[in-house]
Scaffold this motif. Sequence first.
Motif, PDB file in Angstrom:
ATOM      1  N   THR A   1     -10.088   2.271   3.957  1.00 23.26           N
ATOM      2  CA  THR A   1      -9.430   2.632   5.262  1.00 23.26           C
ATOM      3  C   THR A   1      -9.889   3.170   5.989  1.00 23.26           C
ATOM      4  O   THR A   1     -10.072   4.463   4.645  1.00 23.26           O
TER       5      THR A   1
ATOM      6  N   LEU B   1      -2.450  -4.798   7.579  1.00 22.30           N
ATOM      7  CA  LEU B   1      -1.395  -4.796   8.384  1.00 22.30           C
ATOM      8  C   LEU B   1      -1.787  -6.174   7.734  1.00 22.30           C
ATOM      9  O   LEU B   1      -0.527  -7.249   7.175  1.00 22.30           O
ATOM     10  N   GLU B   2      -2.302  -7.486   7.833  1.00 24.84           N
ATOM     11  CA  GLU B   2      -2.467  -8.905   7.345  1.00 24.84           C
ATOM     12  C   GLU B   2      -2.715  -9.111   6.469  1.00 24.84           C
ATOM     13  O   GLU B   2      -1.458 -10.362   5.628  1.00 24.84           O
TER      14      GLU B   2
ATOM     15  N   ARG C   1       5.683  -7.036  15.925  1.00 24.85           N
ATOM     16  CA  ARG C   1       4.183  -7.502  16.533  1.00 24.85           C
ATOM     17  C   ARG C   1       4.825  -8.378  17.152  1.00 24.85           C
ATOM     18  O   ARG C   1       5.813  -9.352  16.321  1.00 24.85           O
TER      19      ARG C   1
ATOM     20  N   GLN D   1     -10.148  -0.485   9.580  1.00 22.98           N
ATOM     21  CA  GLN D   1      -9.282  -2.123   8.686  1.00 22.98           C
ATOM     22  C   GLN D   1      -8.123  -1.029   8.109  1.00 22.98           C
ATOM     23  O   GLN D   1      -7.119  -2.048   7.464  1.00 22.98           O
ATOM     24  N   CYS D   2      -7.885  -0.914   9.477  1.00 18.38           N
ATOM     25  CA  CYS D   2      -6.171  -1.020   9.528  1.00 18.38           C
ATOM     26  C   CYS D   2      -5.494  -2.281  10.006  1.00 18.38           C
ATOM     27  O   CYS D   2      -4.264  -3.256   9.365  1.00 18.38           O
ATOM     28  N   GLU D   3      -6.243  -3.044  10.898  1.00 20.59           N
ATOM     29  CA  GLU D   3      -5.582  -4.142  10.539  1.00 20.59           C
ATOM     30  C   GLU D   3      -5.547  -5.406   9.982  1.00 20.59           C
ATOM     31  O   GLU D   3      -4.909  -5.779   9.290  1.00 20.59           O
ATOM     32  N   GLU D   4      -6.721  -4.886   8.972  1.00 20.94           N
ATOM     33  CA  GLU D   4      -6.871  -6.102   7.800  1.00 20.94           C
ATOM     34  C   GLU D   4      -6.187  -5.322   6.811  1.00 20.94           C
ATOM     35  O   GLU D   4      -4.621  -5.806   5.984  1.00 20.94           O
TER      36      GLU D   4
ATOM     37  N   LEU E   1      -0.762   3.293  12.370  1.00 19.31           N
ATOM     38  CA  LEU E   1      -0.039   2.239  12.553  1.00 19.31           C
ATOM     39  C   LEU E   1       0.968   1.884  13.681  1.00 19.31           C
ATOM     40  O   LEU E   1       0.619   0.298  14.027  1.00 19.31           O
TER      41      LEU E   1
END
Length: 323
Positions: free
Chosen positions: A180, A192-193, A80, A187-190, A55
């Motif tokens: 993940t 974070l969101e 970000r 699925q790491c972006e999911e 991450l």
Amino acid sequence: MFLENIEMANEEKQEDAAPSVVIPEERPYPKGFRCGYIAVVGRPNVGKSTLINYLVGEKVSITSHKPQTTRDRVLGVLTRDNAQYVFVDTPGFQSKYKGGLIHHMNNVVRGVLSEVDVVFFVIDAIGWKKADEEVLRLIPRESTVILVLNKTDELKNREALLPLMAESMQKFPFAAIIPTSAKKGKQCEELLEEAKKYLPEDAPYYDPDLYTDKSPRFLVAETVREKAFRLLGDELPYGIAVTIDKWDETDKSAEIIATLLVDNERHRPIVIGEKGAKLREISRLARADVEKMLGKPVHLEVWVRVRRGWSDDIRALKTLGYE
């Protein structure tokens, strides 16, 4: 406390300045910017450190197939455009073994849980184990907890995830469940969101260029320890630590001397290996990572010394940085 770490990270901060923000004024952040702390918690060897390293995009915590490689909480920072995530890697909670070091590691887990905005609770995607439930009992039910079903790349039947998710909701009121693969980055972006929804609106706590609050000395010591774990595997006792005894650095190069501490004389030859072969390989592997970290040639020497009973000695633990 985390605010103490924030103050340490900002070397230019005046003593009477506000302790919350370390970002230069010329770097504006949009309205609605979110920032907060996320604890990554779970039993040993479920991939917590691997998840944080992926991450953050940098290596901030050591990884190994051997459980209990992480001994203290490690901050990893990801910034970000609309959020800053401050991750806290924790030791895997240990109930099987006793001793001063294990007591310290378990206290770290308990302390982190009381100070964060979100908890990533990590288990293997193959299902719950008794040790998972023991750690889960430490988490207050009012906490915001996202269940991370890690290592989905090792699943033979992904359809098994649905009943596992249903079973998990019976155990705890999770805010979300995200399957993940930290190893593959799936699925790491999911993840974070989902976490961002629960972070408070706030200015960044750390400079955007910072990816960890740990010093280079700490990271080098952890790198040496990681190579020892990886090279020696099951031969290596848990009673091992690393000290940095010399650090001479210029713009062009660095000279570092490190010592691997073992708590029993019989462990010394295991680490050294035949004619010093294993110790030389530990040094070679660590040097490659340290040169990449520092961006310059490094002369790294690694020695071995016996310090009996250090892992059960409170004074020795404090000397080695385990408060």
